[in-house]
Design a protein around this motif. Structure first.
Motif, short mmCIF file in Angstrom:
data_model
loop_
_atom_site.label_atom_id
_atom_site.label_comp_id
_atom_site.label_asym_id
_atom_site.label_seq_id
_atom_site.Cartn_x
_atom_site.Cartn_y
_atom_site.Cartn_z
N ALA A 111 32.05 25.05 -8.91
CA ALA A 111 32.02 24.41 -7.64
C ALA A 111 30.41 24.19 -7.13
O ALA A 111 30.14 22.96 -6.34
N TYR A 112 29.67 25.16 -7.38
CA TYR A 112 28.33 25.02 -6.89
C TYR A 112 27.16 24.40 -7.41
O TYR A 112 26.20 23.78 -7.07
N ASN A 146 26.60 21.87 -9.25
CA ASN A 146 26.15 20.37 -9.15
C ASN A 146 26.10 19.79 -7.74
O ASN A 146 25.74 18.44 -7.33
N ALA A 147 26.26 20.59 -6.63
CA ALA A 147 26.51 20.03 -5.35
C ALA A 147 25.23 20.07 -4.83
O ALA A 147 24.05 20.72 -5.01
N ASP A 148 24.98 18.81 -3.99
CA ASP A 148 23.97 18.74 -2.93
C ASP A 148 23.91 19.42 -1.82
O ASP A 148 22.76 20.04 -1.32
N ILE A 161 26.37 22.77 -0.01
CA ILE A 161 26.92 23.84 -0.09
C ILE A 161 27.50 24.32 1.45
O ILE A 161 26.70 24.81 2.13
N ASN A 215 22.37 27.52 -8.24
CA ASN A 215 21.94 26.08 -7.50
C ASN A 215 21.14 26.35 -6.41
O ASN A 215 21.48 25.88 -5.25
N ALA A 272 20.33 23.55 -3.77
CA ALA A 272 21.18 22.92 -2.94
C ALA A 272 20.90 23.08 -1.16
O ALA A 272 20.36 24.32 -0.92
#
Length: 200
Positions: free
Chosen positions: A34-35, A37-39, A41, A72, A75
């Motif tokens: 879930a985390y 590739n997130a821009d 969170i 990540n 983010a």
């Protein structure tokens, strides 16, 4: 449940939304997936209040931060959990993460979707000027997701934003207690008949 179109909480609006076959984001129990590739969170983990020790249990928030830091670290992190006043600044220093902002939510029980679509206000708290653009972008995303137009957007420091959330929760609890006492009084005095309801 979400992936099967079943609301995990009791909320008539969400249940109706699912029943209409509306698309929802994919839900997963794999945090790293879930985390990674997130821009942005958003942390909305439970922070139960420990009455015996008089503190919010923020361990779940920090569990998420540990994973984000690993998979990540760049983010933007938005904490939406109920937290103590001053927590965002403290956890930024503790975790060595400068990319954390705070945005309180004001949701009523069983009215979560409605209150997201028709928010009374949007508040975003940040300290570092380097996070100003991210704070404005996040507020814009929330505003764009609302049906209500002209939602007031307020930017302030994280500690101020945390205090707004605390005071809002306290005021709501006070209102609930007040009306519960009125209800108890009315029942004790036999004022719950139809003829007295309109007067109350």
């Amino acid at each position: 449940k979400i992936n099967k179109g079943i609301s995990p909480i009791q909320d008539q609006d969400i249940e109706t939304y699912f029943a209409q076959g509306e698309k929802m984001p994919k839900a997963t129990l794999n945090a790293k997936e879930a985390y990674q590739n997130a821009d942005v969170i958003i942390i909305a983990a439970p922070t139960n209040y420990e009455t015996k020790k008089s503190y919010f249990d923020t361990s779940k928030v920090e569990e998420v931060l540990d994973i984000v830091k690993e998979v990540n670290p760049d983010a933007i992190i938005v904490i939406k959990s109920t937290i103590p006043v001053g927590y965002t600044a403290q956890v930024r220093e503790k975790m060595g993460m400068d990319n954390i902002i705070f945005s309180p939510e004001f949701l009523r029980e069983s009215k979560a979707l409605y209150d997201n679509l028709y928010p009374s206000r949007i508040i975003v708290g940040f300290e570092d000027p380097a996070l100003e653009e991210a704070a404005h972008t996040f507020a814009h995303i929330i505003k764009e997701g609302a049906i209500k137009e002209d939602v007031p957007v307020l930017f302030m420091g994280t500690t101020e934003a945390e205090a707004v959330k605390l005071f809002a929760n306290t005021y709501l609890a006070l209102r609930v207690s007040y009306f519960n006492e009125l209800d108890t009084y009315a029942e004790m005095k036999g004022l719950r008949s139809e003829e007295h309801t309109s007067e109350l």
